[in-house]
Design a protein around this motif. Sequence first.
Motif, PDB file in Angstrom:
ATOM      1  N   PHE A 168       0.849  -1.187   0.000  1.00 53.27           N
ATOM      2  CA  PHE A 168       0.000   0.000   0.000  1.00 53.27           C
ATOM      3  C   PHE A 168       0.884   1.237   0.000  1.00 53.27           C
ATOM      4  O   PHE A 168       2.084   1.165   0.289  1.00 53.27           O
ATOM      5  N   GLU A 169       0.265   2.351  -0.312  1.00 53.02           N
ATOM      6  CA  GLU A 169       0.941   3.644  -0.250  1.00 53.02           C
ATOM      7  C   GLU A 169      -0.023   4.677   0.317  1.00 53.02           C
ATOM      8  O   GLU A 169      -1.239   4.566   0.143  1.00 53.02           O
ATOM      9  N   ILE A 170       0.539   5.655   0.973  1.00 55.41           N
ATOM     10  CA  ILE A 170      -0.263   6.683   1.635  1.00 55.41           C
ATOM     11  C   ILE A 170       0.065   8.033   1.001  1.00 55.41           C
ATOM     12  O   ILE A 170       1.226   8.385   0.809  1.00 55.41           O
ATOM     13  N   ILE A 171      -0.990   8.753   0.669  1.00 54.20           N
ATOM     14  CA  ILE A 171      -0.838  10.045   0.000  1.00 54.20           C
ATOM     15  C   ILE A 171      -1.638  11.077   0.772  1.00 54.20           C
ATOM     16  O   ILE A 171      -2.819  10.854   1.077  1.00 54.20           O
ATOM     17  N   GLY A 172      -1.004  12.185   1.093  1.00 56.39           N
ATOM     18  CA  GLY A 172      -1.676  13.244   1.829  1.00 56.39           C
ATOM     19  C   GLY A 172      -2.162  14.333   0.897  1.00 56.39           C
ATOM     20  O   GLY A 172      -1.411  14.827   0.054  1.00 56.39           O
ATOM     21  N   VAL A 215      -5.288   6.163   1.127  1.00 55.71           N
ATOM     22  CA  VAL A 215      -4.479   4.949   1.262  1.00 55.71           C
ATOM     23  C   VAL A 215      -4.823   4.035   0.091  1.00 55.71           C
ATOM     24  O   VAL A 215      -5.964   3.567  -0.028  1.00 55.71           O
ATOM     25  N   ASN A 216      -3.856   3.805  -0.754  1.00 58.64           N
ATOM     26  CA  ASN A 216      -4.046   2.948  -1.931  1.00 58.64           C
ATOM     27  C   ASN A 216      -3.460   1.578  -1.639  1.00 58.64           C
ATOM     28  O   ASN A 216      -2.263   1.439  -1.415  1.00 58.64           O
ATOM     29  N   VAL A 217      -4.336   0.567  -1.647  1.00 65.49           N
ATOM     30  CA  VAL A 217      -3.934  -0.799  -1.320  1.00 65.49           C
ATOM     31  C   VAL A 217      -3.839  -1.604  -2.607  1.00 65.49           C
ATOM     32  O   VAL A 217      -4.747  -1.563  -3.447  1.00 65.49           O
ATOM     33  N   ASN A 238      -0.489 -10.332  11.113  1.00 60.15           N
ATOM     34  CA  ASN A 238       0.779  -9.941  10.523  1.00 60.15           C
ATOM     35  C   ASN A 238       0.615  -8.535   9.957  1.00 60.15           C
ATOM     36  O   ASN A 238       0.012  -8.338   8.906  1.00 60.15           O
ATOM     37  N   ARG A 239       1.126  -7.563  10.692  1.00 64.10           N
ATOM     38  CA  ARG A 239       0.937  -6.167  10.294  1.00 64.10           C
ATOM     39  C   ARG A 239       2.028  -5.701   9.355  1.00 64.10           C
ATOM     40  O   ARG A 239       3.156  -6.186   9.401  1.00 64.10           O
ATOM     41  N   SER A 240       1.677  -4.743   8.565  1.00 61.83           N
ATOM     42  CA  SER A 240       2.645  -4.156   7.645  1.00 61.83           C
ATOM     43  C   SER A 240       3.427  -3.060   8.357  1.00 61.83           C
ATOM     44  O   SER A 240       2.967  -2.521   9.373  1.00 61.83           O
ATOM     45  N   PRO A 241       4.576  -2.716   7.872  1.00 62.39           N
ATOM     46  CA  PRO A 241       5.300  -1.579   8.458  1.00 62.39           C
ATOM     47  C   PRO A 241       4.508  -0.293   8.289  1.00 62.39           C
ATOM     48  O   PRO A 241       3.715  -0.142   7.358  1.00 62.39           O
ATOM     49  N   LEU A 242       4.739   0.637   9.210  1.00 59.26           N
ATOM     50  CA  LEU A 242       4.009   1.894   9.183  1.00 59.26           C
ATOM     51  C   LEU A 242       4.516   2.795   8.067  1.00 59.26           C
ATOM     52  O   LEU A 242       5.707   2.873   7.790  1.00 59.26           O
ATOM     53  N   LYS A 243       3.572   3.471   7.476  1.00 64.56           N
ATOM     54  CA  LYS A 243       3.906   4.513   6.513  1.00 64.56           C
ATOM     55  C   LYS A 243       3.212   5.780   6.982  1.00 64.56           C
ATOM     56  O   LYS A 243       1.988   5.763   7.223  1.00 64.56           O
TER      57      LYS A 243
END
Lengths: 519, 208
Positions: A140-144, A151-153, A226-231
């Motif tokens: 995923f990616e996070i865009i402000g 949040v695009n998964v 199983n969590r993903s790393p924080l962005k």
Amino acid sequence: MLLSQNVSAVGPLNLYPMVHISLMFGISYILPDFSDESCTLKMTLRNLQSILSWEFKNHSVVPTHYTLWYTIMSKQEDMKIVGDCTNITRSFCDLTDVWVNMTEMYIPKVVGFRGNTALVSCMGSFFLAMETLPLDPPEFEIIGFTDHVSVNVKFQSVAPKMLNEEELQFYLALIEEQSGGIVKKHKPKTNGNITENFSYVINKLIPKTNYCVSVYFEPKDPRKINRSPLKCTLFQPGWESESSESATIGGIITLFLIAAVVISTVMMLKQIGYICLRNDFPKVLNFYKLSVCVFPELPPLEKVATVEVIHINRKKKVWNYNYDDESDSDNEAAPRISAGGYTTHGLTGRLCPASVSSATLEDCSDPATEECDLPEPKAGAEAPVAPGPSPWQSECTSRGYQGRANLLQDHFSEEDSSSTEGSGDRIVFNVDLNSVCVRALEDNDDSEVTPVLPSRPEETVVLEDPDETESDLLVASGEGTQLPFPGPSAECLWPEDTPSDKSDTSESDVDMGDGYVTR
Amino acid sequence: MSAEPDVIRKCTWPVCLVGLFVTGILSLDCSLLDVHLRRVTWQNLSLLSRMSKSFPIECLRESKAFELPQEILSHTQPLTRDIKEAFYEMSRQAFHIFIQDTFRSTWEEKHLRQVQIGLDQQLQYLEQCLEEEEEENEDMREMAEDEWTQSGAPVPQLSNLELRRYFNRIDRFLKDKKYSHCAWEIVRVEIRRCFYFFHKFTALLRRK
């Protein structure tokens, strides 16, 4: 093969035990080693791929390659070999497209070889429906943006067949935002399909706050998430005005609440008597007259009236101030003590060349003028205090006032009358009656009216030593209309000192008998 | 001596309240039957999985195909009552199998007891809801049966017959294997599979 080799090596007498041993050895080869201590089989989901991995605990025997077989419980079937996992060197196998039925219980078998020799084997059982397989989080990616965070998964293009539409109900993608230590979970609706990418919008965020997002699938067993790393991204919106307006409104409301709390607390304390509030403030806190002090009232306008002064030459009776010669003669210059306690003196003066309205009296003072002594006021004075002008009042509040009329009189007596209005002995000029001493003379010299000046409501007499109050012309007082006691230098404009037994009253009688005006 | 009546008096009222609450809890709201069935079925699934750590591989050769009638759950538009009746039949048959005392040495008794309790609860709920539904929609059910018969689709009651045959095969297997350890393990795995199948079936109830 092994069985046949063992049988040929022994004799007939020992054939049975050897055969038994060989059979046992053969059977042990056929039957899998299902001991939990020898190997470990593990099923995981990696990138939505069903991965079976194994590990042999006996490190002394290390196979060079592996082969995987499997069967199912619902049917009596022979072991099936997995084609993609035959003679592999890796210790795992992708069974995404092999194990697709969640209702089945699969029995896998892994055999480790070194060359063509089987060294170890391992079997297990897997009921996929109850296997809490931890799913790896998707990419995923996070865009402000100015007003929200997106949040695009990105899911894998191919989903494991075992995760069909019905099974996906157990797995949900949750998005957490960690802002200021607060974790908020979001549960976006994926419509049961985890193969299509989607975007999730997070709004109602606090400006200038760092937001971090983590994505993960939610299995049955929460412990195996199983969590993903924080962005993270810093939210700096363009809607600061709205947030500032709301903050301003909130601040105003907060101030009102605080003020209300404080006021109610004070009132409550007053009610219970914990604090006592005075209603009468000290004089220093009396701001009633503050406006008066700040904006003093202008003195009333001087009333100017037209007065016609008729100069009549009379013989002046001057007191020679000879105390030694105390004769009882009718020396009119001798001071007479009127009933009101006044002592009148006749004064002479000369006219000054200055104009009538702006005469400076210091220059025009006649040395021959004598002072007008007024008896010292005593405490509890016998003189009656009239509501209006009283005997204590001196028309001469200052030398300036006195000299003005004095000058006018001398002016009229010495100069030609042509400088003023009128003709002959008649001169018409404006006189401030509040500042001059006037007296009406009648035929009866005995009658004397003690002249007084109109009083000022704000002024009063200070019953003190005249010497001390020489400079105190006006003393404020709440009562009385008395003027301050004049000093010894005060001059009274008494062309004639004819004390009168009559005490002055507040009546303002205008008597033009001898040309003087009494008030 | 005098403390006991006081204790009884003190505990009477709380017990009554608990009893009322329990009664309220036990009285199932049939509108939430699908939720309850899903939960109870999953609990039984978990219990059967915990009863044995792993399937003994040596028993693999004794395995048998019991042929679970999956077609009963494959109707395009099964009626709600049919689903409930299938659930009821499955629960009744499974309860009959696990109520036997021949497997005490195979599993821990506490696990077995929990399975029995779970199945009994499931039976009670289904009985209550089926009776209520039968009283309200008796006429509609008769009409639906006529329609099914005329359209040529299998009569819904055949599903119950298939289920009975299925569980009869399981019971016969146990008797043939003389209730051996491997037989019970194979039956445990098979019934767990059946439970999971019906757990997926509850989704149909939710959609209706």
